[in-house]
Enzyme design. Sequence first.
Site, short mmCIF file in Angstrom:
data_model
loop_
_atom_site.label_atom_id
_atom_site.label_comp_id
_atom_site.label_asym_id
_atom_site.label_seq_id
_atom_site.Cartn_x
_atom_site.Cartn_y
_atom_site.Cartn_z
N SER A 130 5.41 0.29 1.06
CA SER A 130 4.62 -0.94 0.87
C SER A 130 3.76 -1.20 2.13
O SER A 130 2.90 -0.38 2.44
CB SER A 130 5.57 -2.09 0.54
OG SER A 130 4.86 -3.19 0.05
N HIS A 172 1.70 -0.13 -4.35
CA HIS A 172 1.89 -0.92 -5.60
C HIS A 172 0.65 -0.73 -6.47
O HIS A 172 0.16 -1.69 -7.07
CB HIS A 172 2.06 -2.41 -5.28
CG HIS A 172 3.20 -2.75 -4.36
ND1 HIS A 172 4.49 -2.87 -4.80
CD2 HIS A 172 3.22 -2.98 -3.03
CE1 HIS A 172 5.28 -3.18 -3.76
NE2 HIS A 172 4.54 -3.25 -2.68
N GLU A 199 4.51 2.21 -7.38
CA GLU A 199 5.87 1.82 -7.00
C GLU A 199 6.87 2.94 -7.37
O GLU A 199 6.64 3.70 -8.30
CB GLU A 199 6.25 0.51 -7.71
CG GLU A 199 5.40 -0.64 -7.19
CD GLU A 199 5.65 -1.97 -7.90
OE1 GLU A 199 6.42 -1.99 -8.87
OE2 GLU A 199 5.07 -2.98 -7.47
#
Lengths: 276, 276
Positions: A130, A172, A199
């Site tokens: 992330s 993401h 993800e």
Amino acid sequence: MDIGPLVIIGGKEDKTRTPEILLQFVKLIQKSHRRDVVGVVTTASQLEEQVFRTYQHAFEDIGMVRVEPVIIDSRAEANAPFWYQRVTELGALFFAGGDQLRITSLLGGTVFDMALHQAFREGLIIAGTSAGAAMMSTTMIVEGEQDDIPTKSSVRLATGMGLWPHTVVDQHFTQRGRLGRLLAALAQNPGVLGVGIDEDTAIFVDQDREWLEVWGSQTVSILDGRSIGESNVHSTPLGQPLSITHVTLHVLSKGYGFHLKTRQPMRVEEEDSGEY
Amino acid sequence: MDIGPLVIIGGKEDKTRTPEILLQFVKLIQKSHRRDVVGVVTTASQLEEQVFRTYQHAFEDIGMVRVEPVIIDSRAEANAPFWYQRVTELGALFFAGGDQLRITSLLGGTVFDMALHQAFREGLIIAGTSAGAAMMSTTMIVEGEQDDIPTKSSVRLATGMGLWPHTVVDQHFTQRGRLGRLLAALAQNPGVLGVGIDEDTAIFVDQDREWLEVWGSQTVSILDGRSIGESNVHSTPLGQPLSITHVTLHVLSKGYGFHLKTRQPMRVEEEDSGEY
């Protein structure tokens, strides 16, 4: 000594049921000549203790015995001279998620940053998920709108940690509809490679051998801007939709890799997988 | 006599403040040699009266005097012989939104369908928004997940109304994160052109002169699958992520068009805009 491999994760990697990415990361450490120790960097988050414990449990569950916290919450802490020594004692660093601007603003230009790059040039394995993925590139995406068309203002860029030059990494990716913001970043300099990671999906990047491989359950979108014929990014006012032609798009899942020099996708045989 | 032009709208076109797309559509009718009458087809929706009134007001507000309801809610109504005559008396048909399967399942193969195609070949102008856009292609997207990666099951296809062959049209494109489902449709036959139209955005398609032009406030994403090098759609189980390489992506906004034969984007001069 070769430069270390990167494991860049698009966020929300499975930590319990099928922790395929974390398992492959741990296998990478175990196969390396480095010490069997992973340091978890929690700088991106303000819930550092909680984040550390989550990864400590996840790594211990899959057989990683030594998991150490690397909790840095100020530039003063990041400038402690002991980092030069400390970082070389680790087999790998794992950058957890949060806010990528916390990583770059707290760590950029500090002793920790310099120690990190030095150890990386000597083989330190670096993973990030992330925000920890976004910070890998030289220019990083700070923010942008979800499910939005590319406009000059749909993406805000900053200088990343520069572990993987000539790229812009987004995470993401499909789940948050981020094609528009990655295209907007790419249009501003089509020379970089745009890499959007989903993800529970990661790329293993070997910069010495100039290739990457896809790990995990979803897909990686690679945008090659070198083929761009025309874009009006220089003449379009902020907020107005951009036009960008002839972008080459590759959507890759497990079993596929990408040559960074030739910019061509490739199949990856099982036995080569994760070789380093 | 030339085939009629299509105006394919990605949904949510502005009807009050800046009704640019509806204005250009009305201008198109007024410039044509056809009668100044637009028929609004409400078949996609079960709120036919309400949908008709919305468009009646919108068209009247911008100076279209004759707006007629074309309310067909059963195959029996669609098979009324008078449609052959009735359709030729219209300058244009406008297909409002709803469910594209209602359009194809209620109209497909009926007298209305045949009358429509005959009039279209003789110059009838046909516009459609949202579901009314999706039905334009020969193979149409019925449903698929938002912000999802391409998998064989991420898109469900059916036979569309065939007004624009060799294409798959998707709508609400960026706003609903539909790249994955359009890629999944494209992978199954890379010969078709994938066209994703954003909300309040349209394409004007002239099949005789083999080009299209972008109208409206957002963007149109054109996916050319002819450059696809490899896809594993034939060997991948349902639900598993696909890999698709070398898709050519063009993101176009107002001021741009696309040659359908050469599959090359082009700039459109203001004075050519909407010429037909």
